[in-house]
Every structure is written in C-alpha cells, then in structure tokens.
Design an enzyme around this catalytic site. Structure first.
Site, PDB file in Angstrom:
ATOM      1  N   GLU A 255      -3.990   7.461  -3.438  1.00  4.42           N
ATOM      2  CA  GLU A 255      -3.402   6.201  -2.983  1.00  4.42           C
ATOM      3  C   GLU A 255      -3.435   5.098  -4.023  1.00  4.42           C
ATOM      4  OE1 GLU A 255      -5.564   5.181   0.667  1.00  4.42           O
ATOM      5  OE2 GLU A 255      -6.986   4.020  -0.481  1.00  4.42           O
TER       6      GLU A 255
ATOM      7  N   TYR B  46       0.851  -1.190   0.000  1.00 10.92           N
ATOM      8  CA  TYR B  46       0.000   0.000   0.000  1.00 10.92           C
ATOM      9  C   TYR B  46       0.881   1.232   0.000  1.00 10.92           C
ATOM     10  CZ  TYR B  46      -2.800   3.808   1.868  1.00 10.92           C
ATOM     11  OH  TYR B  46      -3.407   5.022   2.041  1.00 10.92           O
TER      12      TYR B  46
END
Ligand code: GDP
Ligand code: MN
Length: 387
Positions: free
Chosen positions: A189, A101
């Site tokens: 993101e 991530y």
C-alpha cells in the site's frame, strides 16, 4: 514478513512507481550529510514496523542540513509503540496538494486480490474503514486474469476528478498490482499517494508485507528481514522450525499439529483461560525442539501454566514422551506443566512419563481444565460436556 518503508520504496521504484529518492541513515551526522546532498528541504522518517509514525512524532520536515541533524537526533532512538527507532529515511520533502490511499490485499472473503482506493488518504485507513467505509472504493481482481487498464482507470476516477491526474494514478495502480503480485505480497500500500501543486502524482509512503510461505521464492527479500524489528520469541521459534504466534494470554500451549493447536486454543478459551500462544511443534519428538518450545513459552511472564497436548498419529506417544523426558532433564519450567497424551503407543508413552512423575491425561478437556486450574485463574466450566 514485514519490511521497512525504505525497502518497500526500493521495490516500488523497481516497478516504475513515482517514489522520491531517499537515503537510509543510522546517525544524525548521516542525516545531515544526506540532507546536504539532497540540497532541498527533506523529510526525516522513523523506520519501524508500525503505522501512524507521523502522529507519534516520527515523521518531520527539515529545512536545512542543520535542522535535519537536530531532527535526526530526536527521532533516532525514539520509542514508537514499543519499538526503538534505529534507522531513519531521509527523502526530499514534497509539497502536498492532496493525500489519497491506494492498497492491494489478499482478500480471502472475495477469493481474489482486492485493490482499494480512497480520497481520504494520509490518515489512519483502518479508521476510515471503520467509520466511513463508503469513502473506500474497492475492486476485486481475478488473480488468474490480473488487472486491466480500464479497471485501474475506473478506480482512479473514483478518487480523482482531474483526467490527467487520474490517468497517472491508474498507471501507479497497475504498477502497484504488479509489484504486489510478483513479490507474493499479502499487502502492498501507499498512504499517502499525493498530488503536488504541479499536478504530479507521487508515492511518499510505502508498505509491503510478504507472505512468509512464499519467501523461499524471494531470497533477495528474505535478506531484508530486520530481526531487531520482530517479536523476539517468534524469531527464535523460527530458528527451531516451530510455528509460533505470540498472544496475550496466560496458558502456554505446546501442541503437535496446527489443527490440534487451534482446537486447543478454542478449548482453553472455552474453559476460562486465555492462550498465551499458538505453537505447533510439528510431528517431531526431537527433544531440542521441545526444549526450545518450552523455553520460548516460559520466558513470557504472562504464562502461568504450560499445557502439552499431544495426539500420537504417525508421531508415536513413546517417542514424544522420551523427547519430553530428555527436555525436562535439561529445562524445568517454573510454572506447572500439564500433559495430555493419546494415540499410537499411548501406554508406553504414559509409562515413560510416569517414571518422571508426570501423570498424563488422555482427554483434551481434562487436560485443559487441569492446566487452567494449575494456573490459578478461575475456570469457567461450561454446562455441556465435550470430548
Ligand atoms: P505514517 O504516519 O507512518 O503513515 O507515515 P507517512 O509516511 O504516511 O507520513 C505521515 C504524514 O506526514 C503524511 O500523511 C504527510 O501528511 C506527512 N508527510 C510525509 N512526507 C511528507 C513530505 O514530503 N512533505 C510534506 N509536506 N508532508 C509529508
Ligand atoms: Mn503512511
């Protein structure tokens, strides 16, 4: 403002991030054609403004164009967390060795921009943050200085051991930061950032939220707005220039001024009600705005009472009262209405409201209690007295 994954991927690609190409499709036939064009296994992904699409069955891999057609048929029209899937993204599927991530957010607490990275990617990052926060590494960047390569490398090495892979990831982090910064994002993101068996780093999911107050600087992004994917009440509030946020409570609040709106919500909660919304009608007495505000509030079936809380400063109470009178002539909500009116030209305003049978309160506490009473929810009266 939220945008779809396929739109965020385009922005990331513009910044040189490694995003596999894809096509957005609205029918199963288009999905099949896209898969045939790609000529390899594809991933078909629901385009809705929520995360966790994978778990909800909205992300599936198809081996052949016929497969892709079947999957397109399944996913298009599907309901994911209350949103109907109207479009899917068809992209070449990649082989995944690991999922990480990476994300960038405006970090109010740190008074900066915080980059986050975790080797525990692919899954729900909020859950990782809650249960194993040590698995997320953070770096706060001074917004005036921006990010340096050595900082990006430090972060990349925190999630990858391999030097080559970490080097690629550091470059992706630099680009992600630039995309975030130059587009006035509140969030950008990639989850997951994957490593393929060949050691290639790829961004296979993309999420971007843009600061609404900066949209005027990005007309090209504003055009990406998907009204179908937003809360209907918030869409119509924006049309009338009202600041509106829908909440889950029972007391509809209509207030002039953002600070007063916050205070009103606090007081509603204090006296045992739950605000159904935040609504700032601004310093306006424009009846059209008032009608729009009431219609939006009254549409919500949870709303059991409406509370108008007006503080006349530069806005005069008589103006507001006239606005309200005109509005009520056009639209009568079928739940009880309580008005609090105080400030400039209060006496005149009060008289106008009396002429239409409204006995306005002057204290906020009184008005909040009256509204909660009229809603038929049990008020909890705190012991201390507030003004
Ligand atoms: P989200 O669930 O809404 O965050 O959607 P994602 O785009 O992150 O997809 C969910 C999961 O599907 C990912 O974490 C991957 O495990 C898997 N996935 C997505 N695209 C591919 C792909 O191209 N190949 C493979 N093997 N898996 C994929
Ligand atoms: Mn994801």
């Amino acid at each position: 403002m939220k945008i779809h994954e396929y739109q965020a991927r385009e922005i990331f690609r513009k910044y040189g991030m490694p995003v596999p190409p894809g096509d957005v499709c609205a029918t199963a036939d288009e999905v099949k054609a896209a898969a045939a064009r790609i000529g390899k296994p594809v991933v078909v992904k629901a385009q809705v403004h929520v995360g966790g699409r994978g778990k909800a069955g909205g992300v599936k891999i198809a081996q052949t164009p016929d497969d892709a057609w079947e999957i397109g048929k399944q996913i298009l029209g599907m309901d994911i967390k209350g949103l109907t899937v109207k479009k899917v993204l068809v992209a070449q599927a990649v082989d995944i060795e690991s999922e990480a991530y990476i994300g960038v957010i405006v970090d109010r607490q740190a008074k900066g921009v915080t980059l986050m990275a975790s080797a525990a990617g692919g899954v729900d990052i909020e859950e990782v943050a809650r249960e194993t926060p040590e698995k997320i590494v953070k770096l706060t960047v001074d917004p005036l200085l921006g990010i340096n390569m050595f900082q990006a490398r430090r972060l990349a090495f925190a999630i990858y051991d391999d030097k080559k892979i970490a080097g690629q990831a550091a470059k992706v982090l630099m680009k992600l930061y630039r995309a975030f910064w130059e587009n006035d994002c509140s969030l950008a993101e990639v989850n997951p950032l994957v490593v393929t068996p060949d050691g290639e780093v790829l961004a296979i999911d993309a999420k971007i939220n843009i600061d609404d107050n900066a949209l005027y600087r990005h007309p090209d992004i504003e055009r990406l707005r998907d009204l179908d994917a937003e809360v209907a009440e918030e869409v119509s509030a924006r049309e009338y220039g009202l600041s509106f946020v829908k909440l889950d409570g029972n007391i509809g609040c209509c207030v002039n001024g953002a600070g007063l709106a916050m205070a009103t919500m606090d007081l509603v909660k204090k006296y045992g009600g739950e605000p159904a919304n935040f609504l700032d009608i601004g310093g306006s007495s424009n009846p059209e705005k008032v009608v729009a505000a009431m219609r939006i509030i009254a549409k919500d079936p949870n709303v059991k009472a409406i509370l108008f809380n007006i503080f006349g400063g530069i806005t005069r109470c008589d103006d507001v009262a006239n606005g309200l009178k005109a509005a009520l002539a056009e639209f009568q909500p079928d739940v009880p209405l309580t008005v609090r009116l105080t400030g400039t030209n209060e006496a005149e305003g009060r008289k106008i409201l009396e002429s239409i049978g409204i006995n306005a309160k002057s204290l906020m506490v009184e008005a909040v209690q009256a509204a909660i009473d009229s809603a038929g929810v049990n008020p909890v009266v705190p012991s201390e007295t507030l003004v």
